[in-house]
Scaffold this active site. Structure first.
Site, PDB file in Angstrom:
ATOM      1  N   CYS A 142       0.841  -1.213   0.000  1.00 43.26           N
ATOM      2  CA  CYS A 142       0.000   0.000   0.000  1.00 43.26           C
ATOM      3  C   CYS A 142       0.869   1.254   0.000  1.00 43.26           C
ATOM      4  O   CYS A 142       1.465   1.589  -1.018  1.00 43.26           O
ATOM      5  CB  CYS A 142      -0.970  -0.043   1.180  1.00 43.26           C
TER       6      CYS A 142
ATOM      7  N   HIS B 205      -2.965  -5.282   1.549  1.00 43.16           N
ATOM      8  CA  HIS B 205      -2.286  -5.512   2.830  1.00 43.16           C
ATOM      9  C   HIS B 205      -2.298  -6.989   3.226  1.00 43.16           C
ATOM     10  O   HIS B 205      -3.132  -7.390   4.044  1.00 43.16           O
ATOM     11  CB  HIS B 205      -2.996  -4.734   3.943  1.00 43.16           C
TER      12      HIS B 205
ATOM     13  N   GLU C 169      -0.474  -8.358   5.207  1.00 48.56           N
ATOM     14  CA  GLU C 169      -0.123  -8.433   6.638  1.00 48.56           C
ATOM     15  C   GLU C 169      -1.359  -8.371   7.533  1.00 48.56           C
ATOM     16  O   GLU C 169      -1.251  -8.635   8.733  1.00 48.56           O
ATOM     17  CB  GLU C 169       0.867  -7.311   7.007  1.00 48.56           C
TER      18      GLU C 169
END
Lengths: 201, 298
Positions: A82, A181, A183
């Site tokens: 991002c 994302h 993560e």
């Protein structure tokens, strides 16, 4: 390369912790990068999600932008999610004119390409480079890749509604970037790919 | 953006937005010019409101959602996310803010409450909400209502950090107690916290809130920001502390640097120099109980 590479996470602001957890889950050691000296020991660098305007501002203010560019030129593997993708882009649009990037990734990236936070979304993506299982991708005020240079490999294309044929994941040599994302989802396949890139470097 | 399978307004998208703000400073601004100053200083987001809390205190009257024109001006002036405040329980103000395209709504005790029994049902919105809390039970009730981010309340508009400290320590202490309980004790803990068992069990398991926890209310100096970060805040809201001080540009930059380098006293010392006058403070103890904001929210 050692069995367990040391991956730095740029820790100016953003979801640093989530990247550390994902990297640890795929067997990497992590350290936070906030100064030029922190860059010396690492085998790879993750630039986390966050606010790219703020991240760029802080990198300039802390005299970190030039060392980051030098590290990139020297071939340090880098992965950006991002805001991190924006930081790696050679060219950005829809940003403040004074926003600077590390560059190194031959792409043009548009900030906030999908709209404001109410337009943020999640969706299943095909990313053949990490396997045939769909990847649950979270897009938060996300950027997209408008165009890529010839050396850039497109890893994933979002093909839905008004965002048809949108490039959202790319790789150029040791540089990796995603609009979304990984993560935040617990799916560590992108981090695994990055650690593999670092190991093979 | 609306593909067939794209889902907006999910918990992950709402909570994830707050994750992107971590380690940052969110600054109260009342016009586009202040918003630019905040962004230039490194603010990670701005909070658009009509009067900063110190002025609301000084001027009194009913404090409401800001003028949509002003919010538009601020949205157009900056590239960082823009937040705005709605009154506690005022779901129509929240609907307007969502329609204006703000990135986060603060259902805030700084404004005059619109409902003294109920908070907004935040699960009905696509835009995410941040809410204040003075203790863990309050934080968990807000999460059940759909909040995606929590801030310790503190006492806005005072420049007195003591309540921010009290509330942050209380939330963290409440969490620490849960983590030491045996599973059968968590049922009673849920009753005492007036929170759902599932959330209480989750917090006991992970040892933190399942969302980002910022601090707010009385932060006026770089040292205040550094202390709150060391006490476990994920980031800092600064209200009156910047634009009610002598040199807002330098103070804004200094608080950003202190938040980033909270664990490095040399840096915090350096950025604390030459900032001019801090906002004139009010001791929380001198504020009549009826005018204290910490008791707003239930």
């Amino acid at each position: 390369m050692t069995a367990s590479p040391l991956i730095g996470v740029l820790a100016l602001q953003g979801d640093v912790k989530e990247h550390e957890l994902a990297l640890a889950a795929v067997g990497a050691r992590t350290t936070r990068v906030r100064t030029e000296a922190d860059l010396a020991a690492i085998d790879g660098l993750v630039i986390p999600g966050g606010e790219s305007t703020t991240m760029s501002n802080l990198a300039i203010r802390l005299d970190l932008i030039d060392p980051l560019r030098a590290a990139s030129k020297a071939g340090l593997p880098m992965y950006g999610s991002c805001a991190g993708m924006i930081m790696l882009a050679a060219r950005i649009t829809d940003a403040r004119p004074d926003q600077q990037t590390i560059g190194g990734l031959d792409v043009t990236v548009r900030r906030n390409a999908f709209g404001r936070q109410v337009d943020s979304f999640e969706i299943d993506l095909d990313i053949p480079a990490v396997g045939s299982e769909p990847f649950r991708a979270v897009f938060i005020r996300a950027p997209l890749v408008e165009s890529v240079g010839s050396a850039v490999e497109v890893l994933s294309i979002l093909d839905h509604g008004s965002a048809a044929d949108t490039i959202v994941a790319v790789r150029q040599g040791v540089r990796l970037a995603t609009s979304f994302h990984p993560e935040l989802t617990g799916d560590t396949r992108i981090h695994e790919l990055f650690v593999q890139i670092v190991r093979q470097h | 953006m609306a593909g067939q399978d794209a889902v907006t307004g999910t918990s992950r998208v709402k909570r994830g937005m707050a994750d992107m703000l971590k380690g940052g400073v969110i600054m109260d601004v009342v016009n586009a010019e202040q918003a630019k100053i905040a962004e230039d200083a490194g603010a990670v987001a701005v909070m658009a409101l009509e009067r900063v809390p110190a002025d609301i205190r000084a001027q009194g009257g009913v404090a409401r959602m800001s003028d949509p024109d002003m919010i538009d001006d601020i949205i157009n002036a900056v590239s960082v996310p823009v937040m705005a405040k709605a009154r506690i329980g005022h779901f129509a103000e929240a609907q307007i803010l969502q329609s204006l395209g703000v990135d986060y709504i603060d259902e805030s005790e700084v404004l005059t409450p619109a409902d003294y029994a109920n908070h907004i049902d935040k699960t009905l919105f696509t835009v995410p909400f941040v809410c204040g809390a003075t203790n863990l039970g309050e934080a968990l009730r807000r999460l059940t209502e759909g909040a995606a981010m929590i801030r310790s309340k503190g006492e806005a508009g005072t420049g007195d950090v003591s309540n921010a400290v009290t509330h942050m320590r209380r939330i963290r202490g409440d969490i620490a107690r849960l983590t030491s309980m045996s599973p059968d004790e968590l049922y009673v803990a849920a009753k005492e916290l007036q929170a759902t068992y599932d959330l209480v069990a989750e917090v006991a398991r992970i040892g933190r809130l399942p969302v980002v926890l910022f601090t707010a209310g009385g932060i006026a100096t770089p040292a205040d920001a550094a202390m709150m970060m060391q006490l476990g805040a994920d980031g800092v809201f600064v209200g009156s502390g910047i634009f009610k001080s002598g040199d807002p540009v330098r103070r804004a930059q200094a608080i950003v640097q202190a938040t980033l380098n909270f664990d490095n006293p040399d840096v915090v010392a350096k950025v604390s120099r030459g900032l001019g006058d801090a906002m004139v403070g009010i001791n929380v103890a001198d504020i009549p109980v009826a005018h204290r904001l910490e008791d707003r929210g239930w």
